[in-house]
Design a protein around this motif. Structure first.
Motif, PDB file in Angstrom:
ATOM      1  N   VAL A   5       0.877  -1.171   0.000  1.00 59.52           N
ATOM      2  CA  VAL A   5       0.000   0.000   0.000  1.00 59.52           C
ATOM      3  C   VAL A   5       0.911   1.216   0.000  1.00 59.52           C
ATOM      4  CG1 VAL A   5      -1.781   1.292   1.228  1.00 59.52           C
ATOM      5  CG2 VAL A   5      -1.770  -1.206   1.336  1.00 59.52           C
ATOM      6  N   THR A   6       0.667   2.124  -0.939  1.00 61.09           N
ATOM      7  CA  THR A   6       1.431   3.367  -0.971  1.00 61.09           C
ATOM      8  C   THR A   6       0.501   4.553  -0.790  1.00 61.09           C
ATOM      9  OG1 THR A   6       1.316   3.503  -3.379  1.00 61.09           O
ATOM     10  CG2 THR A   6       3.264   2.437  -2.458  1.00 61.09           C
ATOM     11  N   ARG A   7       1.076   5.581  -0.223  1.00 56.89           N
ATOM     12  CA  ARG A   7       0.394   6.876  -0.076  1.00 56.89           C
ATOM     13  C   ARG A   7       1.422   7.916  -0.484  1.00 56.89           C
ATOM     14  NH1 ARG A   7      -0.942   7.577   5.688  1.00 56.89           N
ATOM     15  NH2 ARG A   7       1.276   7.965   5.830  1.00 56.89           N
ATOM     16  N   ASP A   8       1.106   8.716  -1.476  1.00 54.52           N
ATOM     17  CA  ASP A   8       2.046   9.721  -1.984  1.00 54.52           C
ATOM     18  C   ASP A   8       3.398   9.082  -2.321  1.00 54.52           C
ATOM     19  OD1 ASP A   8       0.109  11.731  -1.627  1.00 54.52           O
ATOM     20  OD2 ASP A   8       0.742  12.043   0.457  1.00 54.52           O
ATOM     21  N   ASP A   9       3.349   7.931  -2.991  1.00 55.67           N
ATOM     22  CA  ASP A   9       4.536   7.183  -3.438  1.00 55.67           C
ATOM     23  C   ASP A   9       5.393   6.626  -2.294  1.00 55.67           C
ATOM     24  OD1 ASP A   9       3.945   7.498  -6.190  1.00 55.67           O
ATOM     25  OD2 ASP A   9       4.847   9.501  -6.146  1.00 55.67           O
ATOM     26  N   GLU A  10       4.899   6.657  -1.070  1.00 54.37           N
ATOM     27  CA  GLU A  10       5.621   6.086   0.069  1.00 54.37           C
ATOM     28  C   GLU A  10       4.945   4.781   0.478  1.00 54.37           C
ATOM     29  OE1 GLU A  10       6.544   7.058   4.782  1.00 54.37           O
ATOM     30  OE2 GLU A  10       5.540   8.563   3.544  1.00 54.37           O
ATOM     31  N   VAL A  11       5.741   3.718   0.603  1.00 56.32           N
ATOM     32  CA  VAL A  11       5.196   2.425   1.023  1.00 56.32           C
ATOM     33  C   VAL A  11       4.880   2.510   2.513  1.00 56.32           C
ATOM     34  CG1 VAL A  11       5.665  -0.038   1.312  1.00 56.32           C
ATOM     35  CG2 VAL A  11       6.460   1.153  -0.744  1.00 56.32           C
ATOM     36  N   ILE A  12       3.602   2.255   2.847  1.00 53.02           N
ATOM     37  CA  ILE A  12       3.212   2.314   4.252  1.00 53.02           C
ATOM     38  C   ILE A  12       2.702   0.974   4.775  1.00 53.02           C
ATOM     39  CG2 ILE A  12       2.842   4.787   4.455  1.00 53.02           C
ATOM     40  CD1 ILE A  12      -0.081   4.364   3.858  1.00 53.02           C
ATOM     41  N   CYS A  13       2.583  -0.007   3.886  1.00 56.41           N
ATOM     42  CA  CYS A  13       2.185  -1.349   4.317  1.00 56.41           C
ATOM     43  C   CYS A  13       2.714  -2.360   3.305  1.00 56.41           C
ATOM     44  CB  CYS A  13       0.666  -1.450   4.414  1.00 56.41           C
ATOM     45  SG  CYS A  13       0.062  -3.118   4.793  1.00 56.41           S
ATOM     46  N   GLU A  14       3.234  -3.474   3.810  1.00 54.88           N
ATOM     47  CA  GLU A  14       3.614  -4.617   2.992  1.00 54.88           C
ATOM     48  C   GLU A  14       3.021  -5.854   3.641  1.00 54.88           C
ATOM     49  OE1 GLU A  14       7.777  -4.812   1.280  1.00 54.88           O
ATOM     50  OE2 GLU A  14       8.051  -3.381   2.924  1.00 54.88           O
ATOM     51  N   ALA A  15       2.560  -6.776   2.826  1.00 55.09           N
ATOM     52  CA  ALA A  15       1.969  -8.004   3.359  1.00 55.09           C
ATOM     53  C   ALA A  15       2.082  -9.116   2.330  1.00 55.09           C
ATOM     54  CB  ALA A  15       0.499  -7.778   3.717  1.00 55.09           C
ATOM     55  N   GLU A  16       2.037 -10.341   2.817  1.00 54.23           N
ATOM     56  CA  GLU A  16       1.942 -11.506   1.950  1.00 54.23           C
ATOM     57  C   GLU A  16       0.639 -12.200   2.306  1.00 54.23           C
ATOM     58  OE1 GLU A  16       4.345 -15.578   0.908  1.00 54.23           O
ATOM     59  OE2 GLU A  16       5.454 -13.883   1.742  1.00 54.23           O
ATOM     60  N   LEU A  17      -0.265 -12.297   1.316  1.00 54.39           N
ATOM     61  CA  LEU A  17      -1.589 -12.854   1.550  1.00 54.39           C
ATOM     62  C   LEU A  17      -1.780 -14.146   0.768  1.00 54.39           C
ATOM     63  CD1 LEU A  17      -3.791  -9.621   1.270  1.00 54.39           C
ATOM     64  CD2 LEU A  17      -2.673 -10.574   3.293  1.00 54.39           C
ATOM     65  N   THR A  18      -2.605 -15.025   1.317  1.00 51.38           N
ATOM     66  CA  THR A  18      -2.951 -16.282   0.663  1.00 51.38           C
ATOM     67  C   THR A  18      -4.397 -16.214   0.196  1.00 51.38           C
ATOM     68  OG1 THR A  18      -1.423 -17.465   2.103  1.00 51.38           O
ATOM     69  CG2 THR A  18      -3.089 -18.787   0.986  1.00 51.38           C
ATOM     70  N   PHE A  19      -4.634 -16.749  -1.001  1.00 48.46           N
ATOM     71  CA  PHE A  19      -5.964 -16.783  -1.606  1.00 48.46           C
ATOM     72  C   PHE A  19      -6.335 -18.230  -1.901  1.00 48.46           C
ATOM     73  CE2 PHE A  19      -3.920 -12.809  -2.644  1.00 48.46           C
ATOM     74  CZ  PHE A  19      -4.897 -11.867  -2.379  1.00 48.46           C
ATOM     75  N   ILE A  20      -7.599 -18.567  -1.679  1.00 46.83           N
ATOM     76  CA  ILE A  20      -8.086 -19.916  -1.950  1.00 46.83           C
ATOM     77  C   ILE A  20      -9.189 -19.821  -3.000  1.00 46.83           C
ATOM     78  CG2 ILE A  20      -9.190 -21.948  -0.951  1.00 46.83           C
ATOM     79  CD1 ILE A  20      -7.966 -21.002   1.758  1.00 46.83           C
ATOM     80  N   ILE A  21      -9.045 -20.595  -4.062  1.00 47.65           N
ATOM     81  CA  ILE A  21      -9.982 -20.592  -5.177  1.00 47.65           C
ATOM     82  C   ILE A  21     -10.845 -21.841  -5.082  1.00 47.65           C
ATOM     83  CG2 ILE A  21     -10.194 -20.516  -7.694  1.00 47.65           C
ATOM     84  CD1 ILE A  21      -7.159 -19.556  -7.594  1.00 47.65           C
ATOM     85  N   VAL A  22     -12.169 -21.648  -5.081  1.00 51.15           N
ATOM     86  CA  VAL A  22     -13.091 -22.781  -4.952  1.00 51.15           C
ATOM     87  C   VAL A  22     -14.207 -22.671  -5.992  1.00 51.15           C
ATOM     88  CG1 VAL A  22     -12.647 -23.091  -2.474  1.00 51.15           C
ATOM     89  CG2 VAL A  22     -14.529 -21.640  -3.214  1.00 51.15           C
ATOM     90  N   ASP A  23     -14.804 -23.810  -6.324  1.00 53.27           N
ATOM     91  CA  ASP A  23     -15.972 -23.811  -7.201  1.00 53.27           C
ATOM     92  C   ASP A  23     -17.150 -23.238  -6.432  1.00 53.27           C
ATOM     93  OD1 ASP A  23     -14.701 -24.951  -9.421  1.00 53.27           O
ATOM     94  OD2 ASP A  23     -14.973 -26.974  -8.609  1.00 53.27           O
ATOM     95  N   ARG A  24     -18.075 -22.610  -7.144  1.00 50.00           N
ATOM     96  CA  ARG A  24     -19.288 -22.069  -6.516  1.00 50.00           C
ATOM     97  C   ARG A  24     -20.242 -23.181  -6.207  1.00 50.00           C
ATOM     98  NH1 ARG A  24     -20.624 -16.466  -9.664  1.00 50.00           N
ATOM     99  NH2 ARG A  24     -18.621 -15.613  -9.298  1.00 50.00           N
TER     100      ARG A  24
END
Length: 140
Positions: free
Chosen positions: A121-140
C-alpha cells in the motif's frame, strides 16, 4: 471482459476498493481507495484521538485487489476466491481521512487452488504497508 470494482463479490458495505487502475489476469492488480471522513468504519485513534482506517480493513482491501487478479482469469470467472490468510504484514503508519491509497498485489505463486500474493500500500509514493496474503480458489 473488463473487470471493475462492481464485479467483486463484495458489495456495499464490504467493498473496500473504489476502482481498479490496472489488472493483469493471474499476475496482479492495482487499485485505489480514497479514505473519506464519513467512512463508517473509521475508528478513533487512542494515541491522538483522530479518526483512522483500521488496519484489518486495509488488509481486506488488499485481498479484494488480489481477488480481481484471480477472477479476471477466464477459467476462474465462475469461481469464488477467499482470503486464506496473512503470512506477514508490516505497517509503517496509520491511514487517515483524505489519504489516497494505492493498493498493489503481485501474484507470486499458484498451486492448483491456492495462490500467494505480495502486497503493498502506498500513499504519496511512500510504502506504508507490505503483506503476503494467501488466496483460496473454490468452485461455486
Amino acid at each position: 471482459m473488463a473487470f471493475s470494482a462492481e464485479d467483486l463479490p463484495q458489495k456495499y458495505p464490504m467493498r473496500m476498493v473504489d476502482e481498479f487502475l490496472t489488472i493483469e489476469p493471474g499476475k496482479g492488480a492495482k487499485a485505489k481507495k480514497t479514505i473519506r471522513n464519513d467512512d463508517y468504519f473509521l475508528t478513533p485513534s487512542t494515541a491522538r484521538g483522530a479518526k483512522v482506517f483500521p488496519r484489518p480493513i486495509v488488509l481486506e482491501a488488499l485481498a479484494q485487489t488480489g481477488v480481481a487478479a484471480i477472477l479476471s482469469i477466464p477459467e476462474n470467472q465462475s469461481k469464488n476466491v477467499f482470503f486464506g490468510g496473512i503470512k506477514n504484514a508490516e505497517f509503517r503508519d496509520d491511514f487517515r481521512p483524505g489519504d489516497e491509497l494505492i493498493l498493489s498485489v503481485e501474484m507470486r505463486k499458484f498451486r492448483h487452488t491456492i495462490g500467494t500474493g505480495y502486497c503493498i500500500v502506498t500513499r504519496d509514493d511512500e510504502v506504508i504497508c507490505e503483506a503476503e496474503l494467501t488466496f483460496i480458489i473454490v468452485d461455486r
